[in-house]
Design an enzyme around this catalytic site. Structure first.
Site, short mmCIF file in Angstrom:
data_model
loop_
_atom_site.label_atom_id
_atom_site.label_comp_id
_atom_site.label_asym_id
_atom_site.label_seq_id
_atom_site.Cartn_x
_atom_site.Cartn_y
_atom_site.Cartn_z
N LYS A 48 0.87 -1.32 -0.14
CA LYS A 48 -0.02 -0.20 -0.05
C LYS A 48 0.95 1.18 0.05
O LYS A 48 1.80 1.36 0.53
CB LYS A 48 -0.88 0.15 1.29
CG LYS A 48 -1.97 1.09 1.44
CD LYS A 48 -2.88 0.81 2.66
CE LYS A 48 -3.96 1.76 2.80
NZ LYS A 48 -4.81 1.78 3.89
N SER B 284 -9.46 2.86 2.48
CA SER B 284 -8.19 3.59 2.07
C SER B 284 -7.24 2.36 1.46
O SER B 284 -6.33 2.57 0.47
CB SER B 284 -7.37 4.10 3.08
OG SER B 284 -6.76 3.24 4.07
N SER C 88 -9.92 -0.10 7.22
CA SER C 88 -9.40 -0.01 5.78
C SER C 88 -8.88 -1.20 5.58
O SER C 88 -8.40 -1.45 4.33
CB SER C 88 -8.24 1.05 5.78
OG SER C 88 -9.11 2.37 5.84
#
Length: 475
Positions: free
Chosen positions: A79, A154, A178
């Site tokens: 990420k 997210s 998330s």
């Protein structure tokens, strides 16, 4: 329309554990697997918008001599809010030009030490504050189950790629849902580990209340269990009981508390019915399920969490010039980030008390889990909204109102620090995945994984590869 990347190549339909077996047997090579993953990503990403940075050439080079580890040669993504050597860290914002990291952060080192081959980094909402990743300039990260819907939270980019079959698992982190929310939206397994369970980058370790946990998004419970097992061999939290090697359901019959009302915003009637259906399945399997009105948190948690979220946003806004110097452009921040900064300034006098209550939250949770083994809730309070519903171009008040109404269940475990897993056990009337969450007391990931394996066997998870799904990019 649905979109997927599954095809008859080296990745086939394998999850990560299955791919490891195929690599060990010689059925496929690491180079073939990495090339297949890159080809899949390049087919679907123009539609999904999931990739923040591609490091495909580097991955191909690494495939010639992969690092050792259980997952040696299995492709993945990080990420874009963790540091990875040679890659920019953009945090989903246009407020600065993403600097290139000189070395791996703790998360990247942990991921690489398991043998995973990193293909690049995935997109997120600005600094992870929003529950969808809809960038004003780059556009949204779309769900492969329906490109009219966001991929959620997210860790959206990671979820979109895993659900679409581009990679079998991907790094994600969870500061308010998330990992679990994109798992719900995209029909995946998403486990938020216990606070401190896995290695973390310093930016998340140094928070006053450490609400963020790192983990992975997967298509199978066994992949999640295997990643935790291997990550624990790299970084061991000595104050927590080990997760160990979880490969089969547990034998104990559990006390399950079912809640659909949350703290302030309860689930819609349709969504409330879905965990009740899972509760009925658990009873059929011999567990004791009791519907309860309480959750393991104070009634003040929604307000306290919003204020803490605003504190984190304000920290970004107030230190931006110091960190990024002339490259800092606060006028490019989205409406949610700037609105959260204003919220803190208006309510900063309440912050000390909110922090105190949040730090005491584990005590209330421990009392709850002394009476119950597991808490069963919806992952989110209503069906996945259409693109634009949480757009960062909306005014701040509208975004926050809609966020609180949708993300009504997941922040509890970020505050208490408890483990929590979203499982793709339900589908709405419109055919979209809808997760249900199982949570347990601190350190009890093994219990959650055993129960998750039992539920997966009893009700196998649906795949995006079904009727109405288009292979590759939609024409």
């Amino acid at each position: 329309m649905r979109v997927h990347a599954f095809t008859d190549d080296a990745l086939a339909d394998h999850d990560a554990v299955g791919l490891v077996a195929a690599l060990h047997s010689g059925e496929v090579s690491v180079r073939e697997v990495v090339d297949a993953a890159i080809a899949r990503v390049e087919r679907v990403d123009p539609v999904l918008g999931a990739v923040a940075h591609a490091a495909h050439d580097r991955a191909r080079t690494e495939a010639l001599d992969p690092r050792p580890g259980f997952f040696a040669g299995v492709p993945t993504y990080l990420k874009d809010n963790v540091a990875a050597a040679g890659m920019p860290t953009g945090d989903g914002t246009d407020a600065y030009t993403a600097p290139v990291a000189r070395r791996d952060g703790d998360v990247a080192r942990m991921v690489r030490a398991t043998g995973l081959v990193v293909l690049g980094k995935t997109r997120l909402s600005e600094f992870g504050f929003n529950a969808v990743a809809e960038h004003p300039r780059l556009g949204p990260v779309r769900s492969p189950w329906s490109t009219d819907h966001p991929a959620g939270a997210s860790s959206a980019g990671a979820a979109a790629l895993v659900a679409a079959g581009a990679v079998p698992l991907a790094h994600a982190n969870d500061g308010g849902g998330s990992i679990r929310i994109p798992a719900s939206v995209n029909g995946l397994v998403g486990l938020k580990p216990t606070r401190d369970r896995l290695a973390q980058d310093r930016v998340h370790r140094d928070m006053p209340v450490r609400i963020v946990s790192d983990g992975v998004l997967t298509r199978s419970v066994r992949d999640t269990a295997a990643f935790l097992r291997e990550a624990e061999r790299v970084y061991r939290a000595l104050h927590l009981p080990p997760v160990g090697d979880i490969t089969r359901p547990g034998r104990a019959r559990l006390r399950v508390a079912l809640n659909t009302t949350g703290l302030r915003h309860g689930a819609s009637p349709e969504v409330a019915a879905l965990p009740r259906g899972v509760g009925a399945l658990l009873e059929d399997l011999g567990h004791h399920v009791e519907e309860v009105a309480e959750v393991p948190a104070d009634a003040s948690l929604p307000d306290d969490f919003l204020l803490y979220w605003a504190f984190l946003a304000s920290a970004v806004v107030r230190t931006g010039r110091l960190v990024h110097r002339r490259d800092w452009h606060p006028e490019r921040l989205d409406h949610l980030t700037r609105g959260l900064d204003r919220h803190l300034r208006r309510h900063v006098h309440h912050l000390p008390a909110a922090l105190l209550r949040m730090r005491r939250a584990p005590d209330r949770s421990a009392a709850f889990f002394a009476r119950h083994d597991v808490l069963l809730t919806p992952t989110v309070a209503h069906e996945t909204p259409l693109l634009g519903h949480l757009s960062p171009t909306l005014d701040h008040a509208t975004i926050v109102e809609r966020l609180l109404a949708w993300v009504a269940f997941t922040p509890v475990q970020n505050v208490t620090g408890d483990p929590s897993v979203s499982l793709p056990l339900a589908t709405t009337s419109s055919g979209l995945p809808q997760g249900v969450v199982l949570s347990a007391g601190a350190g009890r990931e093994a219990l959650l994984l055993e129960l998750s394996l039992e539920l997966e066997q009893a009700r196998p998870f649906a795949s995006v590869r079904g009727p109405g799904a288009a292979p590759g990019a939609v024409s």
